[in-house]
Scaffold this motif. Sequence first.
Motif, PDB file in Angstrom:
ATOM      1  N   TYR A   6       0.826  -1.199   0.000  1.00 27.83           N
ATOM      2  CA  TYR A   6       0.000   0.000   0.000  1.00 27.83           C
ATOM      3  C   TYR A   6       0.862   1.253   0.000  1.00 27.83           C
ATOM      4  CZ  TYR A   6      -3.829  -3.149   0.994  1.00 27.83           C
ATOM      5  OH  TYR A   6      -4.760  -4.164   0.919  1.00 27.83           O
ATOM      6  N   ALA A 102       1.137  -5.778   5.700  1.00 22.64           N
ATOM      7  CA  ALA A 102      -0.240  -5.366   5.976  1.00 22.64           C
ATOM      8  C   ALA A 102      -0.249  -4.256   7.033  1.00 22.64           C
ATOM      9  CB  ALA A 102      -1.058  -6.559   6.450  1.00 22.64           C
ATOM     10  N   GLY A 103      -1.147  -3.313   6.866  1.00 25.78           N
ATOM     11  CA  GLY A 103      -1.296  -2.229   7.840  1.00 25.78           C
ATOM     12  C   GLY A 103      -0.232  -1.167   7.762  1.00 25.78           C
ATOM     13  N   GLY A 133      -6.656   4.427   9.298  1.00 27.57           N
ATOM     14  CA  GLY A 133      -6.386   3.449  10.342  1.00 27.57           C
ATOM     15  C   GLY A 133      -5.146   2.607  10.148  1.00 27.57           C
ATOM     16  N   TYR A 134      -4.205   3.025   9.319  1.00 33.46           N
ATOM     17  CA  TYR A 134      -2.962   2.275   9.153  1.00 33.46           C
ATOM     18  C   TYR A 134      -2.079   2.436  10.394  1.00 33.46           C
ATOM     19  CZ  TYR A 134      -4.043   1.312   4.288  1.00 33.46           C
ATOM     20  OH  TYR A 134      -4.635   0.841   3.135  1.00 33.46           O
ATOM     21  N   GLU A 135      -1.293   1.420  10.670  1.00 36.70           N
ATOM     22  CA  GLU A 135      -0.500   1.407  11.891  1.00 36.70           C
ATOM     23  C   GLU A 135       0.790   2.208  11.774  1.00 36.70           C
ATOM     24  OE1 GLU A 135       0.181  -2.671  12.719  1.00 36.70           O
ATOM     25  OE2 GLU A 135      -1.949  -3.146  13.057  1.00 36.70           O
TER      26      GLU A 135
END
Length: 511
Positions: A6, A102-103, A133-135
């Motif tokens: 992403y 991921a994230g 909301g991604y970390e």
Amino acid sequence: MLATVYSCAVVGLDGEIIQVEVDFSPHSMPAFTVVGLPDAAVQESRERVRAAIRNSGLQFPNKRFTVNLAPASLRKEGPAYDLPMAIGVLAATDQAPLEKLAGAIFVGELSLDGSVRHVSGILPVVHRAWQEGYECVYVPAEDAPQAALVPDIDIIPIPSLGSLIEHLYDLQPIPSYVRAPVDTSVPTDLDGLTDFADIKGQEHVKRALEVSAAGSHNVLLVGPPGVGKTLLARALPAILPTMSLEEALEVTRIYSVADLLPHDKPLIRVRPYRSPHHTISEAGLVGGGSWPRPGEVSLAHRGVLFLDELPEFGQHTLEVLRQPIEDKRVTISRAKVTLTFPANFMMVGAMNPCPCGFYGDPVRECTCSPAAVRRYQQRLSGPLLDRIDIHIDVPRVDYDKLTDDRRGESSATVRERIEIARDRQRMRFRDEPRLQANADMGPSEIRRYCQPDAAGQQLLNTTLRQMQLSARAYHRILKLSRTIADLAGADTIQVVHLAEAIQYRPRKVLY
């Protein structure tokens, strides 16, 4: 094998999440294809990614890779997709742990040796990642201070592609960037600006600039050459009130997208001061391009746009200022996209009264014909002049004042009064978040906050008839008088405040 990483695109001043899908076909002919509406810079990423992977001690199999940047309907531009594409290639070939991707958001340009370079628009990218909301966000190490302005999300500063792979495998973890406390003190950058105390004479012009700064009003300075118009305009930023943290972040986002943010100052604390040359194009002034970028009016947001030698600007170029001055924003429409940029600025214009500069001067005789003077001054249209709150003549400075060693009021003293006036406005508009200063008021706010007493109404009635003012000019007089009353600490608009506001209107056509 398919891997998904992403990233984020910058559209206007906002970020849009991008899925970077990498498909590896080990049994196909060698190829590296990028799809998803990429521009030339994104297409060139293929060569940077290939070289960066190999020079980082990793393997780039000579097979078929297909990279899809989704959504395909959104144009992708710039080199910020180098890092996510490289990570996608490595994950698809089992050289990066897919479960660790991921994230997280990846953004960065790659050098051929694998180091990660600065990219523009980091602030809106990180803000969008936080909203979704991604970390954490992986950014170039150079851009980490800017990215850290967004709270509550981990920022991982990446120096190189090799170090990122070691971090993902927990071989040499890269610590999250430690946020420094936001500096809310008065900026020290003001020390290099011209101080009001060093400007000889021109007390009435200084007063007009104080009023304009207190309410964020537009100003036009008219006078012969060499009397100090440009010097006065350059001294204006030193008396402007300190930006709030919200305003500073708003301005910083614009400069981040325009890639004009100083590397050593991730947060802009000083109000912008922009002074474009009169040869500037319309796109340069209000923004534009095939994929619109912010122009000077947006770069001057919450600050000053100084237009020296105002009649020398192209007439059509000046006319495009009318809508941003009125609406405090500029909307740019293209075939595939329509973007809106903020443009809440103070416009300060400076001009000579005629081509030779000495029309009306008591010392030097004007050599221009009446027709030449008329043509010169008619380069500024009536609607544009009507949007300028303060029209002030800047006369010659007497020899006695020039040689006087006494200093006038300092910019710091004037700024204290302006800060107090702005505090009154903030309290007045505490339930109106879109209003920051008196100049931002619309007709409904003017009706609520700018009602003069009976004597003031009579003065306004007489002024409107004698000066033949428009409804816009009437509203601007009321807003200006509200600012003058705030400087005086008055709760109501009195006749003396209205009288000063009226004198800042042009009493007649210059010629």
